[in-house]
Design a protein around this motif. Structure first.
Motif, PDB file in Angstrom:
ATOM      1  N   ARG A 196      35.111 -51.154 115.413  1.00  0.00           N
ATOM      2  CA  ARG A 196      35.778 -52.066 116.351  1.00  0.00           C
ATOM      3  C   ARG A 196      37.235 -52.079 116.546  1.00  0.00           C
ATOM      4  O   ARG A 196      37.900 -52.336 117.666  1.00  0.00           O
ATOM      5  N   ARG A 197      38.155 -51.832 115.571  1.00  0.00           N
ATOM      6  CA  ARG A 197      39.315 -50.893 115.930  1.00  0.00           C
ATOM      7  C   ARG A 197      39.409 -49.929 116.197  1.00  0.00           C
ATOM      8  O   ARG A 197      40.392 -49.742 117.609  1.00  0.00           O
ATOM      9  N   GLY A 198      38.359 -48.723 116.489  1.00  0.00           N
ATOM     10  CA  GLY A 198      38.041 -47.993 117.250  1.00  0.00           C
ATOM     11  C   GLY A 198      38.552 -47.893 118.750  1.00  0.00           C
ATOM     12  O   GLY A 198      38.876 -47.656 119.594  1.00  0.00           O
ATOM     13  N   ALA A 199      37.333 -48.685 119.291  1.00  0.00           N
ATOM     14  CA  ALA A 199      36.608 -49.718 120.079  1.00  0.00           C
ATOM     15  C   ALA A 199      38.265 -49.781 121.139  1.00  0.00           C
ATOM     16  O   ALA A 199      39.020 -49.799 122.286  1.00  0.00           O
ATOM     17  N   TYR A 200      38.843 -50.961 119.718  1.00  0.00           N
ATOM     18  CA  TYR A 200      40.019 -51.480 120.780  1.00  0.00           C
ATOM     19  C   TYR A 200      41.604 -50.466 120.915  1.00  0.00           C
ATOM     20  O   TYR A 200      42.049 -50.623 121.890  1.00  0.00           O
ATOM     21  N   ALA A 201      41.740 -49.819 119.842  1.00  0.00           N
ATOM     22  CA  ALA A 201      42.602 -48.419 120.367  1.00  0.00           C
ATOM     23  C   ALA A 201      41.811 -47.939 121.213  1.00  0.00           C
ATOM     24  O   ALA A 201      43.474 -47.347 122.064  1.00  0.00           O
ATOM     25  N   PHE A 202      40.994 -47.510 121.994  1.00  0.00           N
ATOM     26  CA  PHE A 202      40.570 -46.809 122.772  1.00  0.00           C
ATOM     27  C   PHE A 202      40.925 -47.561 124.330  1.00  0.00           C
ATOM     28  O   PHE A 202      41.418 -46.908 125.429  1.00  0.00           O
ATOM     29  N   LEU A 203      40.897 -48.852 124.091  1.00  0.00           N
ATOM     30  CA  LEU A 203      41.250 -50.015 125.394  1.00  0.00           C
ATOM     31  C   LEU A 203      42.265 -49.628 125.088  1.00  0.00           C
ATOM     32  O   LEU A 203      43.146 -49.921 126.761  1.00  0.00           O
ATOM     33  N   LEU A 204      43.028 -50.106 124.433  1.00  0.00           N
ATOM     34  CA  LEU A 204      44.612 -50.471 124.722  1.00  0.00           C
ATOM     35  C   LEU A 204      45.637 -48.339 125.249  1.00  0.00           C
ATOM     36  O   LEU A 204      46.088 -48.569 126.366  1.00  0.00           O
ATOM     37  N   ALA A 205      44.025 -47.328 124.985  1.00  0.00           N
ATOM     38  CA  ALA A 205      44.659 -46.347 125.463  1.00  0.00           C
ATOM     39  C   ALA A 205      44.379 -46.114 126.648  1.00  0.00           C
ATOM     40  O   ALA A 205      45.251 -45.785 127.692  1.00  0.00           O
ATOM     41  N   GLY A 206      43.381 -46.583 127.078  1.00  0.00           N
ATOM     42  CA  GLY A 206      43.272 -46.154 128.431  1.00  0.00           C
ATOM     43  C   GLY A 206      44.221 -47.488 129.497  1.00  0.00           C
ATOM     44  O   GLY A 206      44.603 -46.921 130.208  1.00  0.00           O
ATOM     45  N   LEU A 207      44.390 -48.596 128.704  1.00  0.00           N
ATOM     46  CA  LEU A 207      45.223 -49.532 129.909  1.00  0.00           C
ATOM     47  C   LEU A 207      46.698 -49.228 129.712  1.00  0.00           C
ATOM     48  O   LEU A 207      47.082 -49.013 130.652  1.00  0.00           O
ATOM     49  N   ALA A 208      47.100 -48.412 128.649  1.00  0.00           N
ATOM     50  CA  ALA A 208      48.088 -47.722 129.299  1.00  0.00           C
ATOM     51  C   ALA A 208      48.558 -46.803 129.512  1.00  0.00           C
ATOM     52  O   ALA A 208      49.275 -46.540 130.239  1.00  0.00           O
ATOM     53  N   ASP A 209      47.271 -45.747 129.717  1.00  0.00           N
ATOM     54  CA  ASP A 209      47.262 -45.146 130.618  1.00  0.00           C
ATOM     55  C   ASP A 209      47.595 -45.573 132.026  1.00  0.00           C
ATOM     56  O   ASP A 209      47.909 -44.964 133.009  1.00  0.00           O
ATOM     57  N   LEU A 210      47.043 -46.884 132.704  1.00  0.00           N
ATOM     58  CA  LEU A 210      47.095 -47.604 133.591  1.00  0.00           C
ATOM     59  C   LEU A 210      48.649 -47.995 133.957  1.00  0.00           C
ATOM     60  O   LEU A 210      49.027 -47.885 135.181  1.00  0.00           O
ATOM     61  N   HIS A 211      48.544 -48.504 133.439  1.00  0.00           N
ATOM     62  CA  HIS A 211      50.374 -49.487 132.773  1.00  0.00           C
ATOM     63  C   HIS A 211      51.236 -48.870 132.454  1.00  0.00           C
ATOM     64  O   HIS A 211      52.072 -49.523 131.989  1.00  0.00           O
ATOM     65  N   GLY A 212      51.021 -48.247 131.787  1.00  0.00           N
ATOM     66  CA  GLY A 212      52.592 -47.571 131.091  1.00  0.00           C
ATOM     67  C   GLY A 212      52.831 -47.745 129.968  1.00  0.00           C
ATOM     68  O   GLY A 212      51.717 -49.013 129.340  1.00  0.00           O
TER      69      GLY A 212
ATOM     70  N   GLN B  81      55.174 -49.201 126.788  1.00  0.00           N
ATOM     71  CA  GLN B  81      57.096 -50.142 126.721  1.00  0.00           C
ATOM     72  C   GLN B  81      57.141 -49.874 124.900  1.00  0.00           C
ATOM     73  O   GLN B  81      56.404 -50.013 124.526  1.00  0.00           O
ATOM     74  N   GLY B  82      58.175 -49.506 124.742  1.00  0.00           N
ATOM     75  CA  GLY B  82      58.410 -49.570 122.990  1.00  0.00           C
ATOM     76  C   GLY B  82      57.882 -47.544 122.808  1.00  0.00           C
ATOM     77  O   GLY B  82      57.638 -46.635 123.573  1.00  0.00           O
ATOM     78  N   ALA B  83      57.824 -47.992 121.327  1.00  0.00           N
ATOM     79  CA  ALA B  83      57.270 -46.433 121.107  1.00  0.00           C
ATOM     80  C   ALA B  83      55.570 -46.339 121.499  1.00  0.00           C
ATOM     81  O   ALA B  83      55.281 -47.260 121.172  1.00  0.00           O
ATOM     82  N   ASP B  84      55.799 -45.127 121.435  1.00  0.00           N
ATOM     83  CA  ASP B  84      54.360 -44.699 121.702  1.00  0.00           C
ATOM     84  C   ASP B  84      53.937 -43.663 121.313  1.00  0.00           C
ATOM     85  O   ASP B  84      52.464 -43.058 121.550  1.00  0.00           O
ATOM     86  N   GLY B  85      53.723 -43.636 119.467  1.00  0.00           N
ATOM     87  CA  GLY B  85      53.503 -42.617 118.935  1.00  0.00           C
ATOM     88  C   GLY B  85      51.893 -43.139 118.498  1.00  0.00           C
ATOM     89  O   GLY B  85      50.554 -42.479 118.902  1.00  0.00           O
ATOM     90  N   TRP B  86      51.051 -44.068 118.496  1.00  0.00           N
ATOM     91  CA  TRP B  86      49.439 -44.361 118.256  1.00  0.00           C
ATOM     92  C   TRP B  86      49.067 -44.408 119.750  1.00  0.00           C
ATOM     93  O   TRP B  86      47.531 -44.313 119.658  1.00  0.00           O
ATOM     94  N   LEU B  87      49.230 -43.266 121.139  1.00  0.00           N
ATOM     95  CA  LEU B  87      48.483 -43.482 121.732  1.00  0.00           C
ATOM     96  C   LEU B  87      47.993 -42.193 120.879  1.00  0.00           C
ATOM     97  O   LEU B  87      45.928 -42.068 122.123  1.00  0.00           O
ATOM     98  N   THR B  88      48.239 -41.184 120.470  1.00  0.00           N
ATOM     99  CA  THR B  88      47.747 -39.999 120.569  1.00  0.00           C
ATOM    100  C   THR B  88      46.293 -40.257 119.710  1.00  0.00           C
ATOM    101  O   THR B  88      45.650 -39.864 119.884  1.00  0.00           O
ATOM    102  N   LEU B  89      46.942 -41.013 118.154  1.00  0.00           N
ATOM    103  CA  LEU B  89      45.575 -41.552 117.361  1.00  0.00           C
ATOM    104  C   LEU B  89      44.778 -42.203 118.749  1.00  0.00           C
ATOM    105  O   LEU B  89      43.737 -42.080 118.237  1.00  0.00           O
ATOM    106  N   ALA B  90      44.678 -43.294 119.646  1.00  0.00           N
ATOM    107  CA  ALA B  90      43.546 -44.497 119.742  1.00  0.00           C
ATOM    108  C   ALA B  90      42.821 -43.153 121.088  1.00  0.00           C
ATOM    109  O   ALA B  90      41.915 -43.279 120.716  1.00  0.00           O
ATOM    110  N   ARG B  91      44.128 -43.010 121.695  1.00  0.00           N
ATOM    111  CA  ARG B  91      42.794 -41.732 122.683  1.00  0.00           C
ATOM    112  C   ARG B  91      41.628 -40.729 121.584  1.00  0.00           C
ATOM    113  O   ARG B  91      40.611 -40.754 121.995  1.00  0.00           O
ATOM    114  N   ARG B  92      41.877 -40.412 120.568  1.00  0.00           N
ATOM    115  CA  ARG B  92      41.341 -40.154 119.594  1.00  0.00           C
ATOM    116  C   ARG B  92      39.629 -40.671 118.964  1.00  0.00           C
ATOM    117  O   ARG B  92      39.596 -40.275 117.979  1.00  0.00           O
TER     118      ARG B  92
END
Length: 115
Positions: free
Chosen positions: A66-82, A84-95
């Motif tokens: 579930r963690r991977g699925a949640y991270a992937f969802l958040l990465a997709g939402l970040a792609d849509l909505h930008g 705020q704050g640090a975004d280093g998590w995006l690289t891992l979440a997209r994978r």
């Protein structure tokens, strides 16, 4: 020699379990920006709303898969909505999407585990 690789695999698994989620406030902001409710996301992740609320506010952490699925969802939402704050998590979440699964449910190769 295989025990060395097993130990390395364990370290890599541990490393994957962190750093792939944004700060709690950003988790909530992204969900709300998409117009999603906690109930909708919890159902998609096959968990209870109360459990999801703890993940979103940072008082508990989701575990694989579930963690991977949640991270992937958040990465997709970040792609849509930008972001705020640090975004280093995006690289891992997209994978976070496991190999062999597809973002396109029409391909028939998506991960239906837990449903």
């Amino acid at each position: 020699m295989s025990e060395i690789f097993a130990a390395v695999d364990a370290l890599l698994a541990k490393a994957r379990d962190g750093g792939d989620l944004p700060e709690p406030a950003e988790r909530e902001r992204l969900r709300k920006a998409a117009g999603l409710t906690q109930v909708e996301v919890a159902e998609a992740l096959n968990t209870r709303r109360e459990t999801f609320a703890k993940w979103e506010n940072g008082t508990a952490q989701p575990r694989a898969p579930r963690r991977g699925a949640y991270a992937f969802l958040l990465a997709g939402l970040a792609d849509l909505h930008g972001t705020q704050g640090a975004d280093g998590w995006l690289t891992l979440a997209r994978r976070a999407r496991p190999l062999g699964t597809s973002a396109d449910p029409g391909t028939g190769s998506g991960d239906a585990e837990g449903k």
